[in-house]
Design an enzyme around this catalytic site. Structure first.
Site, mmCIF file in Angstrom:
data_model
loop_
_atom_site.group_PDB
_atom_site.id
_atom_site.type_symbol
_atom_site.label_atom_id
_atom_site.label_comp_id
_atom_site.label_asym_id
_atom_site.label_seq_id
_atom_site.Cartn_x
_atom_site.Cartn_y
_atom_site.Cartn_z
ATOM 1 N N MET A 18 -10.368 9.571 -3.709
ATOM 2 C CA MET A 18 -9.904 8.531 -2.849
ATOM 3 C C MET A 18 -9.946 8.782 -1.829
ATOM 4 O O MET A 18 -9.325 10.087 -1.611
ATOM 5 C CB MET A 18 -8.217 8.156 -3.984
ATOM 6 N N SER A 19 -10.488 7.261 -1.594
ATOM 7 C CA SER A 19 -10.477 7.508 0.050
ATOM 8 C C SER A 19 -9.305 8.247 1.130
ATOM 9 O O SER A 19 -8.230 6.584 0.235
ATOM 10 C CB SER A 19 -11.492 6.281 0.374
ATOM 11 N N CYS A 102 -17.575 2.941 -6.563
ATOM 12 C CA CYS A 102 -16.698 2.105 -5.473
ATOM 13 C C CYS A 102 -16.891 0.104 -5.178
ATOM 14 O O CYS A 102 -18.268 -0.140 -5.220
ATOM 15 C CB CYS A 102 -16.811 2.597 -3.773
ATOM 16 N N ASN A 202 -12.114 7.136 -16.630
ATOM 17 C CA ASN A 202 -11.002 6.543 -15.584
ATOM 18 C C ASN A 202 -10.616 5.006 -15.641
ATOM 19 O O ASN A 202 -11.181 4.799 -15.922
ATOM 20 C CB ASN A 202 -12.125 7.106 -14.619
ATOM 21 N N GLY A 203 -9.496 5.237 -15.331
ATOM 22 C CA GLY A 203 -8.172 3.882 -14.674
ATOM 23 C C GLY A 203 -7.412 4.098 -15.552
ATOM 24 O O GLY A 203 -7.377 3.993 -17.207
ATOM 25 N N ARG A 227 -5.150 6.307 -9.181
ATOM 26 C CA ARG A 227 -3.512 6.411 -8.226
ATOM 27 C C ARG A 227 -2.082 6.263 -8.542
ATOM 28 O O ARG A 227 -1.467 6.727 -8.078
ATOM 29 C CB ARG A 227 -4.214 4.245 -7.690
#
EC number: 1.3.1.-
Length: 327
Positions: A18-19, A102, A202-203, A227
């Protein structure tokens, strides 16, 4: 257990790249909570080969553990990505992850990230060039497709596997969804059925129940949490425990949380220095304190503070007040 090349993961719960979040200190912290693999922030391959200060800082790794030395690269030029991958291998990286997922306009506008899912021939060239350039395993993170009409993750996963890529992670949304709607864990099953290499779902994996449901519906080998760890780095440990035992592991007490955030804060300041470290620490402080009594007022106060000692004292004062209120 999941194997990426010759690297065996201790857990099938992975920290997502994650940026501006998964810097070295955050990865160290989450690794201590039992993540099977932690992945760096996305690094632009061209900036990497130019050795920009920011890219060099992002690719910093923990050399004592191969599952803590996974670097994610983004770009659209096969030779540049391959060169960046080799640079990272030479600096100690043990796994290279390719960013095909992304959705950010800035990234997609440069024909990188999820834009690569629209050009399978270019994708194949990137896979082949990167795998050829390094001796360490190469993995890829993608979405289920560009939009609902082009959900080509199964095809792209096959191309990746045939090129020598060793693991595929799929975020269960299209690029056009960004983060709206729900992650389609069922579609990830079609990717799992298409390849023999490990597939990671993922998600929307933000708690125990969703983690279990994502695994069941996707048939994936593991899950990647993103997140959901904002302000809760211990969530990785809780999910892994739940998947193994079927029992819920309580979150750390407020006193334990204070110890975690204080050590994390100190690590950030030590790593980045005072002027850069305090602003970076603020976002983590906001996430950590979210949902606690009087946290809104606390966050407003901290956001105006610049002195690192004063910020640390304010953190302690706030958490002590929460503990006193709970007595």
């Amino acid at each position: 257990m999941i194997k990426i090349g010759n690297i065996e993961l201790s857990s099938n719960v992975i920290l997502a790249p994650m940026s501006d979040v998964t810097d070295l200190e955050f990865r160290k912290l989450v690794k201590r909570f039992g993540a099977g693999l932690v992945v760096s922030e996305m690094i632009a391959s061209r900036a990497m080969i130019m050795k920009s200060r920011q890219s060099m800082q992002k690719c910093a790794i923990m050399h004592d553990d191969p599952t803590s030395a996974c670097v994610q690269l983004a770009g659209c030029e096969p030779d540049v990505i391959a060169e960046a991958a080799k640079m990272n291998e030479d600096m100690g990286a043990k796994i290279i992850d390719l960013n095909f997922g992304c959705p950010a306009k800035k990234v997609v506008g440069g024909y990188a990230g999820s834009a690569l899912m629209r050009d399978e021939q270019l994708a194949a060239k990137i896979f082949e060039a990167t795998v050829k350039a390094v001796k360490i395993p190469v993995t890829v993170k993608m979405r289920i497709g560009w939009d609902d009409n082009t959900r080509n993750a199964p095809t792209l996963a096959k191309i990746a596997a045939n090129s020598g890529v060793q693991m595929v992670t799929v975020h269960g949304r299209t690029r056009c969804q960004f983060y709206s709607g729900n992650a389609n864990w069922d579609f990830i099953r079609t990717v799992k059925e298409a390849v023999k290499i490990p597939v990671i779902a993922n998600g929307d994996i933000t708690n125990f129940a969703k983690a279990k449901e994502a695994l069941q519906r996707s048939g994936a080998d593991g899950i990647m949490v993103g997140r959901g760890v904002y302000g809760k780095p211990w969530l990785i440990s809780q999910i892994a425990y739940y998947l193994k035992t079927g029992k819920e592991k309580p979150a750390p007490s407020i006193a334990e949380q204070l110890d975690i955030i204080t050590k994390h804060y100190d690590a950030i300041i030590d790593y980045y220095g005072k002027s850069v470290g305090v602003p970076i620490a603020r976002k983590h402080i906001i996430w950590y304190s979210n949902g606690l009594p009087s946290s809104a007022e606390f966050r407003c106060t901290v956001n105006l503070m610049k002195d690192p000692i004063a910020v640390k004292e304010k953190i302690a004062e706030f958490y002590m007040s929460v503990m006193d209120a709970n007595k």
